[in-house]
Design an enzyme around this catalytic site. Structure first.
Site, PDB file in Angstrom:
ATOM      1  N   HIS A 128       0.866  -1.276   0.112  1.00 58.74           N
ATOM      2  CA  HIS A 128       0.351   0.119   0.178  1.00 58.74           C
ATOM      3  C   HIS A 128       1.298   1.555  -0.067  1.00 58.74           C
ATOM      4  CE1 HIS A 128      -3.248   1.932   0.817  1.00 58.74           C
ATOM      5  NE2 HIS A 128      -3.086   2.834   1.603  1.00 58.74           N
ATOM      6  N   ASP A 164      -7.191  -2.081   5.060  1.00 57.41           N
ATOM      7  CA  ASP A 164      -5.851  -1.659   4.776  1.00 57.41           C
ATOM      8  C   ASP A 164      -5.679  -1.654   6.030  1.00 57.41           C
ATOM      9  OD1 ASP A 164      -5.522  -1.589   1.736  1.00 57.41           O
ATOM     10  OD2 ASP A 164      -5.741   0.490   2.035  1.00 57.41           O
ATOM     11  N   CYS A 728      33.442   4.104 -31.549  1.00 62.09           N
ATOM     12  CA  CYS A 728      33.303   3.091 -31.472  1.00 62.09           C
ATOM     13  C   CYS A 728      33.510   1.382 -31.848  1.00 62.09           C
ATOM     14  CB  CYS A 728      31.518   3.404 -31.837  1.00 62.09           C
ATOM     15  SG  CYS A 728      30.380   4.514 -31.349  1.00 62.09           S
TER      16      CYS A 728
END
Length: 923
Positions: A128, A164, A728
């Protein structure tokens, strides 16, 4: 049951500890959060015996179901668990059949019967998003903000028959920042930390260590789901309370008020500190004093006299505008005409009548083009109006943007008054006197044609690698900034002039942008040099020079994008015409690396823009400055606002949000293979956006004994040491034929000793600093690993003894195929050399291809037959023969295997940013 699958598409790491005790789990819930909890519990060795989630919506499975079905986990998609408050027996029986020991409920919108909650041996746990007992019920995050709580957090609790109210297992909390929204709180803390906490909670239960702390009723609160009907702003409050109300309702359901008699929803609230900017007063029903429409947004006041700022407004018809544009947008933007202006409007109406002779009466709603006007009529209208009203700046494009008579008159009057002029670009510069010039460097986010601080006002230092000093502070973009930038790009694509512009006109703007880059090339190269460590001469020729060439190349493509006609079988007795169209994708995201900051921007952005898309670009966090300078030049070139947006910041936040954003249709990425994989997963899960990836490499260079030795030495060194090895396509491994190996190494070392290492702004420097400290440390560790594994360190391998991040050019020999440095990319000035037996062409080819990468490769030999044989068999996107690093804007660039897919440069790159539509007409 429905059992379908795709792949899990987002990754969160939790602790990698090995736990002895494992449980059989039922996951009950839904959403990406549920999917992440499921995936991480499985990684920790728990067995998920069943997933219970919601049915597919519009043919699309919930992310939790997608992940579970791919793994072969039983998935149950129940529409409901109860009817009239009673459990459905078949559903409960199906649940019980999986034999779970614990129910884990990460996010569940369905009502689960208590005989399911209590059935497992360990019961059920629920997540919750509040610090219980505060904010029980739905919309807990919203209420945390609405109430102005200073702390937010979540609870994992044991389910009971209350709402809850069950005992607490664990809780976590965080501070609420002054301008936090539901999204920022969730993305920053509640989502990532919640996933970790759910995994931790399950393990505590498995180990018998999970507490059950009863909830107190002291301070408990319960709030329901907010609806549009009860989210109206109450202006009889202090400014901070109004700000909390607005941000607590952002995005759903949206806090609203009444302006000019119509409901208007307010988004993007922040407290306003300092002086209030000048603006135009706007009455708001019920407010204590008039608001102000300013360049920054809508300034609102509380009863305490303090102010807040709202960024965006949404009208009843769904149209959303920047609050700063309230008086120049939509129905509310109509201007009242003076008597003289009314006379001019009548004269213009007569011009419309003369052109639209088939229309009996020109009404306010008469549409110029729907009434039969063509392009020549546009020219006539513009020229006749300019002749009648000398001095008004009217262009053909204005007619296309205001097609009804009412809108045309409104546009005309604003131009006459000078109200339509674009706001002058305001740039706060970080200024440095360096390289015999003054460089002016923007340092803020560039969103919707303006430079502005990040929404949370955060910034970070960008560092000069030459000496480790701070160049300036740069805005640190947030998730909210990404959302604003994407919204601006979407608006520019959907409704702005860019989407309606003739391709040739678009090309003209890109040519102009290239011209401006050339005009500022020395400044751009200087910024690139101090921000990335690139040697100035290389930055000028390659980093900047090739960027200019790239924009010119793709500018030329703008009016050459075309489809084709396709002969198909006719639907007799009728006939058919089938043709294809190439169309832009929409909003594109571009994420670029730090080794060639401006050039990588150009390689992707130029093709993207030429195709007609808009973009949001994230430069590397350590090298943002040339991208922001580019943004400034784009405005000067006349690129409309919103087309280009630049967001400096972290990949984990900005890059991840770009990957997840549902309004982005394509993401182009250059960077590491692991991050590329994560991006690809996120792009697939979010909205299946198109992806192109240029990733890592371990490019082999094969040097045969019949090579031109001088050239092979010179180009072999360039293949490794070019741009400090931060390249690269750098040759990650050299294979040198045995008979020339020793001579080759000797000559390379001799040439290395002649290289000048030093200040990259010194024109005689050959080798500058590595890009940043962390990368230098990684290179030193890489060299230590090579030595430990038994490779021979012939030269270098150490940091240069001077300030800054300088690395000695390094050479390893006797590198065996199993070694780490033989397999992994260094991305630095490290030459890794292995020898191969004389004449063993197929053997060295097998070794060269024995890698998961396939970006580039090379071969040196004077035997053309051998060169062709080798080039045909090398598994790489680019093969260089008797050269290296020779790229050109017209030649496609990209890799194979785990070096990625998709192309930069050439016509192939353009196709990455287009979609093909087939149209069939029957006649």
């Amino acid at each position: 049951m429905l059992w379908t699958a795709t792949r899990v598409l987002r990754k969160f790491s939790t602790s990698s500890h090995y736990y002895q005790n494992k449980l059989k789990l039922a996951i009950i819930g839904q959403s990406l959060f549920g999917q992440e909890v499921y995936s991480n519990l499985r990684k920790q060795g728990h067995k998920v015996v069943g997933v219970f989630t919601v049915p597919d919506k519009d043919g699309k499975a919930d992310p939790l179901a997608v992940a579970a079905e791919k793994d072969g986990t039983p998935v149950f998609k129940f529409t409901r668990w109860r009817v009239k408050g009673q459990p459905i027996p078949d559903v409960v029986d199906a649940y019980k059949s999986v034999g779970a020991e614990l129910n884990v409920m990460p996010f569940c919108s369905q009502f689960i019967p208590m005989n399911v909650i209590d059935h497992p041996r360990h019961g059920s746990i629920i997540y919750h998003p509040s610090i219980l007992p505060l904010h029980r019920g739905a919309s807990a995050i919203n209420w945390t903000l609405i109430h102005g709580d200073k702390k937010a957090g979540f609870s994992v609790f044991w389910a009971d028959d209350g709402l809850d109210t069950g005992p607490i297992l664990l809780q976590r909390e965080c501070s609420v920042e002054p301008n936090d929204t539901v999204d920022t709180l969730y993305n920053r803390f509640l989502f990532p930390e919640g996933i970790k906490a759910m995994v931790e909670a399950v393990q505590l239960i498995a180990d018998g260590k999970a507490p059950r702390i009863p909830q107190t009723e002291e301070g408990a609160s319960y709030e329901g789901i907010q609806k549009k009907s009860n989210s109206r702003v109450d202006w009889a409050q202090p400014a901070e309370a109004i700000h909390n109300w607005i941000r607590g309702h952002d995005k759903v359901p949206g806090a609203w008020t009444v302006i000019d008699g119509q409901p208007v929803t307010l988004y993007g609230s922040s407290m306003l500190g300092g002086s209030v900017p000048a603006g135009q007063a706007l009455e708001i029903e019920g407010a204590s004093q008039p608001s102000l429409v300013t360049k920054s947004g809508l300034v609102l006041y509380g009863t305490d006299g303090n102010a807040l700022l709202v960024k965006n407004l949404q009208f009843e018809d769904g149209k959303m505008i920047p609050a700063s544009k309230y008086f120049s947008s939509g129905e509310s933007s109509s201007v009242e005409l003076t008597d003289d202006e009314k006379k001019m409007a009548e004269e213009i109406k007569n011009i419309w009548k003369g052109i639209l002779s088939n229309v009996g009466t020109i009404e306010e709603t008469t549409d110029f083009f729907k009434s039969g006007a063509a392009s020549m009529d546009v020219v006539r209208l513009v020229e006749e109006v300019k002749q009648k009203c000398a001095g008004v700046q009217l262009q053909n494009e204005d007619v296309y943007m205001a097609t009804t008579f009412h809108n045309f008159i409104q546009m005309f009057v604003r131009k006459l008054r000078g109200e339509d002029q674009e706001e002058e670009l305001v740039v706060d510069y970080a200024t440095r006197d360096v390289n015999n010039m003054t460089v002016n460097m923007p340092y803020q986010c560039f969103i919707d044609g303006k430079f502005e601080d990040a929404e949370n006002s955060k910034s970070y230092d960008t560092i000069n690698p030459t000496d480790g000093s701070v160049i300036c502070k740069v805005s640190y973009a947030s998730v909210a900034d990404v959302d604003r930038a994407v919204a601006a790009a979407k608006e520019a694509f959907d409704s702005g002039p860019w989407g309606r512009m003739n391709p040739r006109d678009r090309g003209s703007l890109l040519y102009k942008l290239a011209d401006l880059m050339e005009e500022h090339q020395e400044e751009l190269a200087t910024i690139e040099s101090i921000d990335s460590g690139a040697v100035y001469t290389l930055a000028l020729k390659t980093h900047v020079g090739m960027s200019i060439q790239t924009f010119r190349y793709f500018a030329g493509w703008c009016d050459k994008i075309q489809g084709k006609t396709i002969p198909i079988n006719q639907a007799r007795p009728n006939r058919n015409l089938t043709f294809t169209k190439k169309e832009p994708l929409g909003v594109c995201a571009i994420v670029i690396p730090w080794n060639y900051p401006l050039m990588m921007l150009a390689w992707k952005s130029a093709a993207c823009l030429a195709a007609g898309n808009t973009l949001v670009l994230k430069p590397a966090q350590v090298t943002p400055l040339t991208a922001l300078k580019f943004a400034e030049l784009s405005v000067k070139a006349g690129i409309p606002k919103g087309v280009i947006n630049i967001l400096p910041g972290s990949g984990g936040m900005v890059g991840q949000r770009l990957s997840d954003h549902p309004d982005i249709r394509k993401l182009g990425f250059t960077g590491s293979t692991p991050i590329g994989k994560q991006i690809m997963k996120s792009c697939a899960l979010s909205n299946l956006k198109k992806v192109s990836l240029e990733l890592g490499g371990k490019s082999p260079l094969i040097i045969f004994s019949d090579c031109d030795m001088d050239k092979a030495v010179r180009m072999g060194m360039s293949s490794v040491f070019f741009n400090k090895g931060e390249n690269c396509i750098a040759a990650g491994r050299l294979f040198v034929e045995e008979s020339i190996h020793d001579e080759y190494i000797s000559r390379v070392v001799e040439e290395i000793k002649k290289m000048k290492i030093g200040d990259p702004l010194d024109r005689s420097t050959d080798h500058g600093p590595q890009n940043h400290k962390a990368h230098l440390d990684k290179l030193l560790e890489y060299c230590e690993t090579g030595v430990k594994e038994g490779a021979t360190l012939v030269y270098g391998g150490k940091q240069v003894g001077r300030p800054g991040f300088f690395m000695e050019p390094t050479v390893f020999t006797d590198v065996e195929d199993h070694m780490f440095i033989a397999k992994e990319e260094s991305f630095g000035p490290v030459m890794v050399v292995s020898k191969f037996k004389d004449g063993d062409v197929d053997g060295v080819l097998q070794r060269a291809n024995d890698t998961e990468y396939g970006l580039a490769s090379g071969v040196f030999t004077q035997d053309i037959s051998k060169a062709m044989y080798v080039s045909e068999r090398l598994e790489a996107g680019t093969v260089f023969v008797n050269t290296y690093n020779k790229t050109d804007v017209a030649s496609p660039f990209g890799g194979f295997k785990q070096s990625g897919f998709g192309k930069d440069l050439g016509e192939d790159a353009l196709l990455e940013y287009l979609k093909t539509k087939a149209v069939t007409v029957e006649y």
